[in-house]
Enzyme design. Structure first.
Site, PDB file in Angstrom:
ATOM      1  N   ASN A  11      -4.641  -3.554  -2.210  1.00 42.41           N
ATOM      2  CA  ASN A  11      -3.956  -2.736  -3.214  1.00 42.41           C
ATOM      3  C   ASN A  11      -3.903  -3.385  -4.591  1.00 42.41           C
ATOM      4  OD1 ASN A  11      -2.224  -4.501  -1.728  1.00 42.41           O
ATOM      5  ND2 ASN A  11      -0.477  -3.669  -2.831  1.00 42.41           N
ATOM      6  N   ARG A  12      -4.234  -4.672  -4.669  1.00 40.07           N
ATOM      7  CA  ARG A  12      -4.188  -5.327  -5.995  1.00 40.07           C
ATOM      8  C   ARG A  12      -5.005  -6.620  -5.970  1.00 40.07           C
ATOM      9  NH1 ARG A  12       0.397  -9.105  -6.142  1.00 40.07           N
ATOM     10  NH2 ARG A  12       1.599  -8.981  -4.216  1.00 40.07           N
ATOM     11  N   GLY A  13      -5.148  -7.206  -7.137  1.00 37.76           N
ATOM     12  CA  GLY A  13      -5.792  -8.521  -7.262  1.00 37.76           C
ATOM     13  C   GLY A  13      -7.213  -8.552  -6.724  1.00 37.76           C
ATOM     14  N   ILE A  14      -7.529  -9.630  -6.035  1.00 33.71           N
ATOM     15  CA  ILE A  14      -8.891  -9.837  -5.523  1.00 33.71           C
ATOM     16  C   ILE A  14      -9.255  -8.746  -4.515  1.00 33.71           C
ATOM     17  CG2 ILE A  14     -10.324 -11.418  -4.170  1.00 33.71           C
ATOM     18  CD1 ILE A  14      -8.663 -13.747  -5.406  1.00 33.71           C
ATOM     19  N   ARG A  34       1.040  -3.723   1.873  1.00 38.22           N
ATOM     20  CA  ARG A  34       2.271  -4.064   2.587  1.00 38.22           C
ATOM     21  C   ARG A  34       3.484  -3.419   1.948  1.00 38.22           C
ATOM     22  NH1 ARG A  34       4.562 -10.056   1.961  1.00 38.22           N
ATOM     23  NH2 ARG A  34       3.877  -9.422  -0.113  1.00 38.22           N
ATOM     24  N   ASP A  53       1.745  -4.574   7.592  1.00 38.81           N
ATOM     25  CA  ASP A  53       2.130  -5.969   7.391  1.00 38.81           C
ATOM     26  C   ASP A  53       1.393  -6.776   8.459  1.00 38.81           C
ATOM     27  OD1 ASP A  53       3.378  -8.470   7.440  1.00 38.81           O
ATOM     28  OD2 ASP A  53       5.267  -7.623   6.703  1.00 38.81           O
ATOM     29  N   GLY A  82      -2.885 -12.584   1.585  1.00 39.09           N
ATOM     30  CA  GLY A  82      -2.373 -13.949   1.665  1.00 39.09           C
ATOM     31  C   GLY A  82      -1.202 -14.148   0.724  1.00 39.09           C
ATOM     32  N   TYR A 145       0.176 -23.867   2.075  1.00 32.88           N
ATOM     33  CA  TYR A 145      -0.933 -22.978   1.685  1.00 32.88           C
ATOM     34  C   TYR A 145      -2.278 -23.644   2.001  1.00 32.88           C
ATOM     35  CZ  TYR A 145      -3.733 -20.008  -1.486  1.00 32.88           C
ATOM     36  OH  TYR A 145      -4.660 -19.162  -2.023  1.00 32.88           O
ATOM     37  N   LYS A 149      -5.243 -22.380   4.565  1.00 35.50           N
ATOM     38  CA  LYS A 149      -6.569 -22.012   4.070  1.00 35.50           C
ATOM     39  C   LYS A 149      -7.660 -22.906   4.654  1.00 35.50           C
ATOM     40  CE  LYS A 149      -5.448 -18.513   1.434  1.00 35.50           C
ATOM     41  NZ  LYS A 149      -5.899 -17.158   1.780  1.00 35.50           N
TER      42      LYS A 149
HETATM   43  N1  LIG Z   1      -5.594 -15.763  -7.257  1.00 35.80           N
HETATM   44  C1  LIG Z   1      -6.168 -16.903  -6.985  1.00 35.80           C
HETATM   45  O1  LIG Z   1      -6.341 -17.750  -7.873  1.00 35.80           O
HETATM   46  C2  LIG Z   1      -6.677 -17.207  -5.602  1.00 35.80           C
HETATM   47  C3  LIG Z   1      -7.446 -18.369  -5.443  1.00 35.80           C
HETATM   48  C4  LIG Z   1      -7.944 -18.679  -4.190  1.00 35.80           C
HETATM   49  C5  LIG Z   1      -7.673 -17.857  -3.130  1.00 35.80           C
HETATM   50  N2  LIG Z   1      -6.917 -16.734  -3.297  1.00 35.80           N
HETATM   51  C6  LIG Z   1      -6.672 -15.914  -2.119  1.00 35.80           C
HETATM   52  O2  LIG Z   1      -7.198 -14.618  -2.340  1.00 35.80           O
HETATM   53  C7  LIG Z   1      -6.401 -13.648  -1.625  1.00 35.80           C
HETATM   54  C8  LIG Z   1      -5.916 -12.575  -2.593  1.00 35.80           C
HETATM   55  O3  LIG Z   1      -5.209 -13.223  -3.634  1.00 35.80           O
HETATM   56  P1  LIG Z   1      -4.688 -12.467  -4.953  1.00 35.80           P
HETATM   57  O4  LIG Z   1      -4.704 -13.467  -6.028  1.00 35.80           O
HETATM   58  O5  LIG Z   1      -5.392 -11.181  -5.105  1.00 35.80           O
HETATM   59  O6  LIG Z   1      -3.171 -12.285  -4.522  1.00 35.80           O
HETATM   60  P2  LIG Z   1      -2.079 -11.180  -4.874  1.00 35.80           P
HETATM   61  O7  LIG Z   1      -2.418 -10.499  -6.151  1.00 35.80           O
HETATM   62  O8  LIG Z   1      -0.792 -11.910  -4.726  1.00 35.80           O
HETATM   63  O9  LIG Z   1      -2.277 -10.151  -3.665  1.00 35.80           O
HETATM   64  C9  LIG Z   1      -2.025 -10.535  -2.343  1.00 35.80           C
HETATM   65  C10 LIG Z   1      -2.276  -9.370  -1.442  1.00 35.80           C
HETATM   66  O10 LIG Z   1      -1.958  -9.743  -0.076  1.00 35.80           O
HETATM   67  C11 LIG Z   1      -1.039  -8.801   0.435  1.00 35.80           C
HETATM   68  N3  LIG Z   1      -0.167  -9.388   1.453  1.00 35.80           N
HETATM   69  C12 LIG Z   1       0.613 -10.482   1.346  1.00 35.80           C
HETATM   70  N4  LIG Z   1       1.298 -10.676   2.483  1.00 35.80           N
HETATM   71  C13 LIG Z   1       0.942  -9.686   3.331  1.00 35.80           C
HETATM   72  C14 LIG Z   1       1.295  -9.322   4.646  1.00 35.80           C
HETATM   73  N5  LIG Z   1       2.195 -10.020   5.359  1.00 35.80           N
HETATM   74  N6  LIG Z   1       0.747  -8.230   5.199  1.00 35.80           N
HETATM   75  C15 LIG Z   1      -0.143  -7.509   4.513  1.00 35.80           C
HETATM   76  N7  LIG Z   1      -0.524  -7.773   3.257  1.00 35.80           N
HETATM   77  C16 LIG Z   1       0.013  -8.845   2.667  1.00 35.80           C
HETATM   78  C17 LIG Z   1      -0.259  -8.322  -0.768  1.00 35.80           C
HETATM   79  O11 LIG Z   1       0.412  -7.129  -0.480  1.00 35.80           O
HETATM   80  P3  LIG Z   1       1.688  -6.662  -1.381  1.00 35.80           P
HETATM   81  O12 LIG Z   1       1.118  -6.014  -2.611  1.00 35.80           O
HETATM   82  O13 LIG Z   1       2.408  -5.712  -0.525  1.00 35.80           O
HETATM   83  O14 LIG Z   1       2.480  -7.891  -1.674  1.00 35.80           O
HETATM   84  C18 LIG Z   1      -1.386  -8.191  -1.782  1.00 35.80           C
HETATM   85  O15 LIG Z   1      -2.112  -7.003  -1.542  1.00 35.80           O
HETATM   86  C19 LIG Z   1      -5.257 -14.433  -0.982  1.00 35.80           C
HETATM   87  O16 LIG Z   1      -5.593 -14.724   0.367  1.00 35.80           O
HETATM   88  C20 LIG Z   1      -5.214 -15.705  -1.798  1.00 35.80           C
HETATM   89  O17 LIG Z   1      -4.676 -16.767  -1.072  1.00 35.80           O
HETATM   90  C21 LIG Z   1      -6.412 -16.394  -4.521  1.00 35.80           C
END
Ligand SMILES: NC(=O)c1ccc[n+]([C@@H]2O[C@H](COP(=O)([O-])OP(=O)(O)OC[C@H]3O[C@@H](n4cnc5c(N)ncnc54)[C@H](OP(=O)(O)O)[C@@H]3O)[C@@H](O)[C@H]2O)c1
Length: 239
Positions: A11-14, A34, A53, A82, A145, A149
């Site tokens: 739903n958002r981000g990556i 979620r 979730d 995550g 974290y 990972k």
């Molecule tokens: N951003 C970075 O710099 C970065 C770098 C390396 C790796 N990553 C990894 O890339 C992935 C996406 O990151 P992002 O930056 O896009 O993060 P984000 O914007 O915080 O989005 C996280 C996503 O995971 C969902 N989520 C969290 N807990 C959950 C649960 N218990 N059940 C179902 N969905 C859940 C969130 O849902 P809600 O919207 O409902 O909260 C949201 O859709 C993650 O695994 C993160 O660790 C990110």
């Protein structure tokens, strides 16, 4: 090619960028979210949004049933959802530790295990796990974290060996710092310190992660499994 693709946390981000990349290529994309309401952009892309979730096995089961009814069995799974709960070890509560493991590692186990049922039957499948440069590089205040990972690497490599003969591939993408809500939560000081370490001198855009994920799920990546692909601007070199 119009495969049944599932992106958790799409739903958002990556995750949203990954969903968009697959939808633009003509795949049938389902995402889980979620909380809140899925953005209108997903509807415009024709994506199916399912509330789930991943810390709850029953919700995972229900989500798969809904997706299977609309799109058929999941052929490509992107385990992206995550969380972080950063804290120095002395101040890190057991809940801070276990909740991050339960989402990032056990949540991934739940969705991968359920997807595997259909993939075994189909005798093919693609699984991509979203790890992080922090998994193998480490990060102060990120013991929970980083552990979650890094564990995804052992998880994916074990499954690559277990299920390679069934034509199911398991690969890990390890992004560096990406411009999303997760990193916008960092202080200016933290952001500047990170940037100074990144050879390319900038954060990644979510689309740059999505491009690699889509490659790993494509025919061009048919002989790649058990790999950890860094998309980190050079930050993790040698780790
Ligand atoms: N951003 C970075 O710099 C970065 C770098 C390396 C790796 N990553 C990894 O890339 C992935 C996406 O990151 P992002 O930056 O896009 O993060 P984000 O914007 O915080 O989005 C996280 C996503 O995971 C969902 N989520 C969290 N807990 C959950 C649960 N218990 N059940 C179902 N969905 C859940 C969130 O849902 P809600 O919207 O409902 O909260 C949201 O859709 C993650 O695994 C993160 O660790 C990110």
């Amino acid at each position: 090619m119009s495969r049944s693709v599932l992106v958790t946390g799409g739903n958002r981000g990556i995750g949203l960028a990954i969903a968009r990349a697959f939808a633009d290529a003509g795949d049938k994309v389902a995402i889980t979210y979620r909380s809140g309401e899925p953005p209108a952009a997903l509807e415009e892309l024709g994506c199916l949004a399912v509330r789930c979730d991943i810390t709850d096995t029953e919700q995972v089961e229900q989500a798969y049933k809904e997706i299977e009814a609309e799109h058929g069995p999941v052929e490509v799974l992107i385990a992206n959802a995550g969380i972080t709960k950063d804290q120095l070890l002395m101040r890190m509560s057991e809940e801070d530790f276990t909740s991050v493991i339960d989402t990032n590692l056990t949540g991934t186990f739940r969705v991968v295990k359920r997807a595997n049922r259909g993939m075994l039957r189909a005798k093919k499948g693609r699984v991509v796990l979203i790890s992080s440069v922090v998994g193998l590089y480490g990060g102060p205040g990120q013991a929970n974290y980083a552990a979650s990972k890094a564990a995804l690497v052992g998880f994916a490599r074990s499954l690559s060996r277990e299920l390679g003969s069934r034509n199911i591939t398991f690969n890990v993408v390890a992004p560096g710092f990406v411009d999303t809500a997760m990193t916008r939560a960092l202080s200016e000081e933290q952001r500047a310190a990170i940037m100074a370490q990144v050879p390319l001198g900038r954060y990644a855009q979510p689309e740059e992660i999505a491009a690699t994920v889509r490659f790993l799920a494509s025919d061009d990546a048919s002989y790649i499994t058990g790999a950890v692909i860094p998309v980190d601007g050079g930050l993790g070199m040698g780790h």
